[in-house]
Design an enzyme around this catalytic site. Structure first.
Site, mmCIF file in Angstrom:
data_model
loop_
_atom_site.group_PDB
_atom_site.id
_atom_site.type_symbol
_atom_site.label_atom_id
_atom_site.label_comp_id
_atom_site.label_asym_id
_atom_site.label_seq_id
_atom_site.Cartn_x
_atom_site.Cartn_y
_atom_site.Cartn_z
ATOM 1 N N HIS A 1 -2.945 -0.255 -10.026
ATOM 2 C CA HIS A 1 -2.755 0.811 -9.056
ATOM 3 C C HIS A 1 -4.054 1.561 -8.777
ATOM 4 C CE1 HIS A 1 -0.125 3.544 -6.817
ATOM 5 N NE2 HIS A 1 -0.815 4.549 -7.326
ATOM 6 N N HIS B 1 4.797 4.538 -2.537
ATOM 7 C CA HIS B 1 5.473 5.133 -3.686
ATOM 8 C C HIS B 1 6.737 4.311 -3.935
ATOM 9 C CE1 HIS B 1 5.342 9.143 -6.017
ATOM 10 N NE2 HIS B 1 4.227 8.472 -6.205
#
Length: 732
Positions: free
Chosen positions: A48, A94
Site C-alpha cells: 500500500h 479504500h
C-alpha cells in the site's frame, strides 16, 4: 504498559515481511529491530505504501506536459488552468476497509482524499467516486451498498463539498472484495501550492488536528493482503472518521496557509505518523526527531508502536518556520483543534523516536525509503479471446425488449437512489451533477468550469488488458470532450488481485501499458494515482479495474454541450465508425448471458481526431447536444438522451452489412451522438476533417423508433431505467 513482544519469525510474518525483506531491514540497521522499528518498516514496505509490485511499471507512464505543475510523488497532482489558478486532484482506494465496515470505510476514504487535496493548499470543490459491488443476488451486496453510499454521503455532505459524479457497477467477482475509489478536486492559487519536503535545520515539527487513538493500526498492512473468511476480524484496523472535525481542520490549515509559516505539510493517511514523518524527511533529505510524549493521545498508555502506526483520522504533520509556533497554535486553538510541537528537523538523516525518555526507533531515512523492495514479478500475457461475429448470433425477437433489458440492468439503471443521498449542489457551483457524461463545476467567481469524471470498463480489461487500459482513458477523455471541455490530465486507481500470481501481474502490466499509450496519444498525462492490489478473497480475484479519473477545462460554461435533446426536428448525427462490435458487450452479457469475446479495439488516432472535431463544433457553438457512445451501444445512448429530455427520436439506420441489432447495441469506440439543424454543413466539415459522420435520425415525438424494427414510448423507457435500484434496495 505492556512490554514489547519478542521479535520472532511468526511476528515478522504477521507484519507482512518476507525473510529477504527482513534480512534487508537488519542490514540497514546493523542489528535486530525494536518492535516499533519492525512496525515502521512493515508499513513503509507494505504494498500500500511502497508500490513494490507496481512501481517498475508506473515509471513508464507519461506524467508531464505544459499544463502539469506537479505530477506523481506528492499528495496530489496539480495542473495549470490559467488565470493564476491550479486544479489539484487525485483518486484513492479504500477497498478493504469498506468491505469490513462499509460506512466508516467509505467515509474515511472520502476524508483521506479530501486531506490529500487541502494539504496542497487547495480548497476542495468536488468529490467523485467509482464503486464496484458483487452480484445483486449475493447476500452481502445490499448491505455493503447501503453502508458505502451512506458513508460517502455522510462525510461529504457534512464537510460541505459536493459529490458531483461517479459510477457504480455490479459483478460477482466483487462478491468478496468490493471497490470504493474516492476522488476529490480542489482549486488553488498557483503561487500558494504546498509541498511535503521538510527543510530548515532546527525547525519545529508540529502535529495538528484530532487526537491519536488505537483505530486503524495496521490499516496499510491489512490493505496489502488478500482476504480470507476471517475478514470481519479485521474490523479494528478500520479507521473512524469525523467530518465535522475535518471541516475545522480544513479551515484551520487554509488559514495558516494564508501566512508564510508553513515550510512543509503532509497528511497523516495510511501508516499515520510513520509515513508522514518518513516521507517529509526523505523528500527533504533531512533527519527528524520526534518525542511521542508530546503527541495528543485520546487513550491512556499508548505505546510508541501504537502512536507511530495509528491511522486515526483528521490529522496533519507540519514543519513550520522559527518563531511561528505561537501564531500557528492560536489559529488551531481557535478552531478547537489540537496543536503540539512534537519534534524538530536535524541534519542526521535519521528518524529518531523517543518516548518516556527512551529511544524506541533510530532508523536511517534514506535506506528505509530507497532500499524498499521493488519487485519485477513474473507476469504472463492474457490469452486473447476470439472476436464475436455478429452474423453468427441469433437476432433478438424483440429489439424493444432488448433495449429495456439493457437500460434497466444493474450497471445501466438510474442511480438516482444513490445521488439523492449526496449533496451535489452545496457551494452553489455545480453546473452539471451526477448522471451526465461528466460533471461540470464552475470555477467560483468566473464563467469557467472544470469537467470531471471517473471511468473504467473492467470486463474489457479482463478479456484484453491492454485494450481495456486504453479504453478506460479514451472513455474518460470522450466524456470530458462531450461537455465541450478540453481534457487536461488524469489520475488513476489501479485495482487488481494478487500480483504474486503471474496472470494477475500480467493484467496489471498490460493495463498500465494501455493507459500509457492512450495518455500519450491524447495528451492526457497521469499526474497522480493509487495502486490497490490483493483485491481477492480465498484466491478469487476481482475483475481488473484500472479506474481513470479525468479532469478538463471549459473556458465558458455558457457554451457547454448537453446530454439531453434540446428540441424537436433536429438531425441526429453519429460521429465515428460502427462495426457492430459485440465482444464483451453488455448486450452479449445481458441478452445472451455470455461474458466472452475480444473487447472492442481502441484506435487512438481516431479517438483523437473524432474528439477534437466534436470539441471544435461545441466551441464554435455549432453543436450544443452531445453524448458519447459506450456501454450498451448506440441505441442505449440515444435512449439516455430521450429519457433525459422527454423528447423522442426516429432513427433510420443506414444501409449496412451487419445485423441491425449489432448496429444498435455494438460497443465500437470513438463515437459521439450530436444533434444539429444544418446537417449538410456539419457533414461537410466532418468530411474535410476526415471524420466519419452520418445522419441516423431526427429528434421529436414521444417515442423512440428504430425503423420498423422497434418503437417504445419515452415514458416506458424512463420507467424501465429509473426503478431497478430503488426497488432492489427496498428488497423487491
Amino acid at each position: 504498559m505492556t512490554p514489547d513482544p519478542k521479535i520472532t519469525e511468526e511476528l515478522i510474518t504477521e507484519h507482512g515481511l518476507t525473510k529477504n525483506e527482513y534480512a534487508t531491514l537488519k542490514g540497514i540497521l546493523g542489528r535486530d529491530p525494536s518492535y516499533t522499528e519492525l512496525g515502521i518498516f512493515s508499513v513503509m514496505w507494505s504494498e500500500h505504501c511502497s508500490y513494490k509490485s507496481s512501481k517498475k511499471w508506473l515509471k513508464t507512464l507519461p506524467t508531464s506536459g505544459p499544463q502539469v505543475i506537479q505530477g506523481p510523488g506528492e499528495n496530489a497532482g496539480v495542473v495549470d488552468i490559467g488565470e493564476g489558478q491550479a486544479a489539484v486532484f487525485k483518486i484513492e482506494s479504500h477497498n478493504h476497509p469498506s468491505y469490513i465496515e462499509p460506512y466508516q470505510g467509505a467515509a474515511t476514504g472520502v476524508g483521506g482524499i479530501l486531506r490529500d487535496i487541502f494539504t496542497m493548499g487547495a480548497r476542495p470543490i468536488a468529490n467523485l467516486n467509482a464503486l464496484r459491488f458483487g452480484a445483486p443476488d449475493h447476500p452481502k451486496t445490499r448491505h455493503l451498498l447501503a453502508g458505502v453510499v451512506s458513508g460517502i454521503g455522510g462525510y461529504g455532505n457534512c464537510i460541505g463539498v459536493p459529490t458531483v459524479g461517479g459510477e457504480i457497477d455490479f459483478h460477482s467477482s466483487y462478491n468478496g472484495n468490493i471497490l470504493v475509489n474516492a476522488m476529490t478536486v480542489g482549486l488553488a492559487d498557483q503561487k500558494k501550492i504546498f509541498y511535503s519536503a521538510a527543510a530548515g535545520i532546527g525547525n519545529s515539527v508540529v502535529y495538528v488536528g484530532s487526537k491519536t487513538g488505537r483505530d486503524g493500526i495496521h490499516g496499510a498492512t491489512m490493505a496489502s493482503a488478500e482476504f480470507s473468511d476471517d475478514a470481519q476480524e479485521k474490523r479494528p484496523t478500520v479507521q473512524v472518521g469525523d467530518p465535522f472535525t475535518e471541516k475545522l481542520l480544513l479551515e484551520a490549515c487554509l488559514e495558516l496557509m494564508s501566512t508564510d509559516a508553513i515550510v512543509a505539510i503532509q497528511d497523516m493517511g495510511a501508516a499515520g505518523l510513520t509515513s508522514s514523518s518518513v516521507e517529509m524527511a526523505s523528500k527533504g533529505a533531512v533527519g527528524i526527531e520526534l518525542d511521542l510524549d508530546n503527541v495528543p493521545a485520546r487513550e491512556k498508555g499508548m505505546s510508541s508502536y501504537e502512536l507511530m502506526l495509528s491511522e486515526s483520522q483528521e490529522r496533519m504533520l507540519m514543519v513550520i518556520k522559527p518563531n511561528s509556533e505561537t501564531m500557528a497554535s492560536e489559529i488551531f486553538e481557535k478552531w478547537e483543534l489540537d496543536f503540539a510541537v512534537i519534534g524538530s528537523i536535524n541534519d542526521t538523516g535519521r528518524l529518531l523516536i523517543r518516548k518516556d525518555g527512551k529511544v524506541h526507533a533510530n532508523i536511517p531515512v534514506a535506506p528505509l525509503v530507497e532500499n524498499a523492495p521493488e519487485y519485477d514479478r513474473q507476469w504472463e500475457v492474457t490469452k486473447p479471446e476470439a472476436r464475436i461475429d455478429p452474423t453468427k448470433l441469433i437476432a433478438p425477437k424483440d429489439i424493444n425488449k432488448a433495449l429495456t433489458t439493457l437500460i434497466s440492468c444493474p450497471d445501466m439503471a438510474s442511480k438516482h437512489w444513490v445521488w439523492e443521498q449526496y449533496d451535489h449542489m452545496v457551494m452553489a457551483d455545480t453546473i452539471v451533477g451526477p448522471g451526465s457524461d461528466a460533471a461540470l463545476v464552475r470555477i467560483h467567481g468566473s464563467e469557467r468550469g472544470l469537467a470531471v469524471v471517473t471511468d473504467c470498463t473492467p470486463r474489457y480489461c479482463k478479456a484484453g488488458p491492454e485494450e481495456g487500459g486504453k479504453q478506460a482513458v479514451a472513455e474518460a477523455w470522450r466524456n470530458i470532450t462531450a461537455t465541450g471541455a478540453r481534457p487536461l490530465a488524469l489520475t488513476n486507481n489501479l485495482n487488481f488481485g494478487n500480483p504474486e500470481r503471474p496472470e494477475i501481474m500480467g493484467q496489471l502490466v498490460d493495463c498500465i501499458s494501455g493507459i500509457g499509450d492512450a495518455a500519450r496519444a491524447l495528451d492526457f498525462p497521469v499526474v497522480s494515482g493509487n495502486v490497490s492490489l490483493y483485491n481477492e478473497t480465498n484466491g478469487e480475484a476481482i475483475l481488473p479495474t484500472p479506474v481513470i479519473g479525468g479532469l478538463g477545462l471549459l473556458k465558458d460554461i455558457r457554451n457547454q454541450a448537453y446530454l439531453a435533446f434540446q428540441q424537436s426536428n433536429e438531425k441526429i448525427i453519429l460521429i465515428g465508425e460502427t462495426f457492430g462490435w459485440l465482444g464483451q458487450s453488455l448486450y452479449l452479457r445481458e441478452i445472451e448471458n455470455r461474458e466472452e469475446g475480444a473487447p472492442p479495439p481502441v484506435d487512438l488516432s481516431m479517438e483523437r481526431r473524432n474528439g477534437d472535431f466534436v470539441r471544435k463544433l461545441i466551441e464554435s457553438e455549432e453543436v450544443n447536444v452531445c453524448h458519447d457512445v459506450s456501454d450498451g451501444g448506440l441505441l442505449v445512448a440515444i435512449a439516455e438522451m430521450s429519457i433525459a429530455s422527454s423528447i423522442g427520436a426516429k432513427l433510420t439506420p443506414p444501409k449496412i452489412n451487419i445485423p441491425l441489432f449489432s448496429w444498435a447495441f455494438g460497443e465500437d469506440q470513438a463515437r459521439y451522438i450530436i444533434t444539429v439543424n444544418n446537417a449538410e454543413h456539419i457533414l461537410n466539415l466532418a468530411h474535410e476533417a476526415d471524420v466519419p459522420a452520418e445522419v441516423i435520425g431526427t429528434t421529436g415525438g414521444s417515442t423512440l423508433t428504430l425503423g420498423s424494427a422497434a418503437s417504445i414510448s419515452v415514458v416506458d423507457l424512463r420507467n424501465c431505467h429509473r426503478h431497478w435500484l430503488e426497488h432492489y434496495m427496498q428488497g423487491k
